[in-house]
Scaffold this active site. Structure first.
Site, PDB file in Angstrom:
ATOM      1  N   CYS A 183       0.877  -1.185   0.000  1.00 20.81           N
ATOM      2  CA  CYS A 183       0.000   0.000   0.000  1.00 20.81           C
ATOM      3  C   CYS A 183       0.909   1.228   0.000  1.00 20.81           C
ATOM      4  O   CYS A 183       2.094   1.123  -0.339  1.00 20.81           O
ATOM      5  CB  CYS A 183      -0.967  -0.026   1.178  1.00 20.81           C
ATOM      6  SG  CYS A 183      -0.180  -0.022   2.801  1.00 20.81           S
ATOM      7  N   ASN A 235       2.340   1.516   4.305  1.00 17.94           N
ATOM      8  CA  ASN A 235       2.712   0.263   4.973  1.00 17.94           C
ATOM      9  C   ASN A 235       2.502   0.333   6.485  1.00 17.94           C
ATOM     10  O   ASN A 235       3.252  -0.254   7.269  1.00 17.94           O
ATOM     11  CB  ASN A 235       4.156  -0.154   4.656  1.00 17.94           C
ATOM     12  CG  ASN A 235       4.530  -1.577   5.112  1.00 17.94           C
ATOM     13  OD1 ASN A 235       5.656  -1.808   5.540  1.00 17.94           O
ATOM     14  ND2 ASN A 235       3.617  -2.512   5.051  1.00 17.94           N
ATOM     15  N   CYS A 283      -1.197   0.746   7.467  1.00 15.04           N
ATOM     16  CA  CYS A 283      -2.626   0.405   7.625  1.00 15.04           C
ATOM     17  C   CYS A 283      -3.001  -0.833   6.811  1.00 15.04           C
ATOM     18  O   CYS A 283      -3.094  -1.938   7.341  1.00 15.04           O
ATOM     19  CB  CYS A 283      -3.517   1.585   7.227  1.00 15.04           C
ATOM     20  SG  CYS A 283      -3.305   3.054   8.258  1.00 15.04           S
ATOM     21  N   ARG A 284      -3.202  -0.658   5.489  1.00 15.95           N
ATOM     22  CA  ARG A 284      -3.788  -1.746   4.697  1.00 15.95           C
ATOM     23  C   ARG A 284      -2.866  -2.943   4.514  1.00 15.95           C
ATOM     24  O   ARG A 284      -3.287  -4.087   4.721  1.00 15.95           O
ATOM     25  CB  ARG A 284      -4.222  -1.210   3.321  1.00 15.95           C
ATOM     26  CG  ARG A 284      -5.373  -0.245   3.392  1.00 15.95           C
ATOM     27  CD  ARG A 284      -5.547   0.519   2.100  1.00 15.95           C
ATOM     28  NE  ARG A 284      -4.453   1.437   1.867  1.00 15.95           N
ATOM     29  CZ  ARG A 284      -4.274   2.165   0.773  1.00 15.95           C
ATOM     30  NH1 ARG A 284      -5.142   2.039  -0.223  1.00 15.95           N
ATOM     31  NH2 ARG A 284      -3.265   3.004   0.680  1.00 15.95           N
ATOM     32  N   SER A 285      -1.611  -2.700   4.078  1.00 15.49           N
ATOM     33  CA  SER A 285      -0.775  -3.870   3.741  1.00 15.49           C
ATOM     34  C   SER A 285      -0.316  -4.664   4.966  1.00 15.49           C
ATOM     35  O   SER A 285      -0.296  -5.904   4.893  1.00 15.49           O
ATOM     36  CB  SER A 285       0.387  -3.495   2.818  1.00 15.49           C
ATOM     37  OG  SER A 285       1.263  -2.584   3.410  1.00 15.49           O
ATOM     38  N   ASP A 296      -7.928   3.697   1.065  1.00 12.77           N
ATOM     39  CA  ASP A 296      -7.025   4.193   2.105  1.00 12.77           C
ATOM     40  C   ASP A 296      -7.845   4.670   3.312  1.00 12.77           C
ATOM     41  O   ASP A 296      -8.652   5.589   3.196  1.00 12.77           O
ATOM     42  CB  ASP A 296      -6.239   5.371   1.497  1.00 12.77           C
ATOM     43  CG  ASP A 296      -5.176   5.906   2.423  1.00 12.77           C
ATOM     44  OD1 ASP A 296      -5.177   5.541   3.614  1.00 12.77           O
ATOM     45  OD2 ASP A 296      -4.356   6.711   1.949  1.00 12.77           O
TER      46      ASP A 296
END
Ligand code: 4NP
Length: 166
Positions: free
Chosen positions: A16, A19, A21-23, A135
């Site tokens: 993401c 690096n 939050c999402r990934s 995001d």
């Protein structure tokens, strides 16, 4: 200490922007799913960001809280994606259009570029069409919950797709 990637059958890098939050959430969810399927020894799973603002940081505290409520302990130190990752991984999975565009610029060869996939390819969550994992950084709790809903669905589909393709 993470295991060596070279011995694993499926080497997957989630990417993401930050690096944090999402990934790292995708990494934690995917590790839990393959563990539950009894297949963790076949997988090497990691995450990275296209931006370098948070290198060395733990995942965002809001992401950690929402993930922990669902049973995921996110253990990762933020790092920036590198050209070398195209050698280390078979699948490099971006969360949104911007991540994909940044990864394409970084890919050193056409073979490397072919490793890039969108997380949304694996998502078929009932009740909506998603072409990205959005995001959540400037969103409220709903944003983090949506990320986890999408990742749980997409990671389960990805794991089943890989394990059933043998
Ligand atoms: P991520 O979220 O890409 O899911 O880790 C973000 C984290 C940090 C920033 C943007 C997005 N930032 O601008 O610092």
């Amino acid at each position: 200490m993470k295991p060596e990637s070279k011995d694993s059958k499926y080497k997957i890098l989630f990417v993401c922007l930050g690096n944090i939050c999402r990934s790292p959430a995708a990494e934690g969810v995917m590790k839990t799913i393959v563990d539950e399927l009894g297949a963790s020894s076949l997988f090497y799973i990691d995450s990275a960001g296209t931006g370098g603002y948070h290198v060395g940081d733990d995942p965002d505290h809001r992401m950690r809280i929402h993930a922990r409520r669902r049973g995921y302990e996110l253990q990762h130190k933020c790092r920036k994606v590198s050209e070398l990752d195209f050698d280390r991984f078979d699948l490099i999975i971006g969360m949104d259009d911007s991540n994909i565009a940044n990864l394409r610029r970084l890919a050193p060869t056409v073979e490397a570029e072919a490793k890039i996939h969108r997380m949304a390819e694996y998502i078929d969550l009932a009740g909506g069409f998603y072409d990205a994992v959005p995001d959540p950084y400037y969103e409220g709790s709903e944003g983090f919950e949506l990320v986890l809903d999408l990742l749980e669905n997409g990671c389960r589909n990805l794991a089943n797709q890989l394990l059933n393709s043998d």
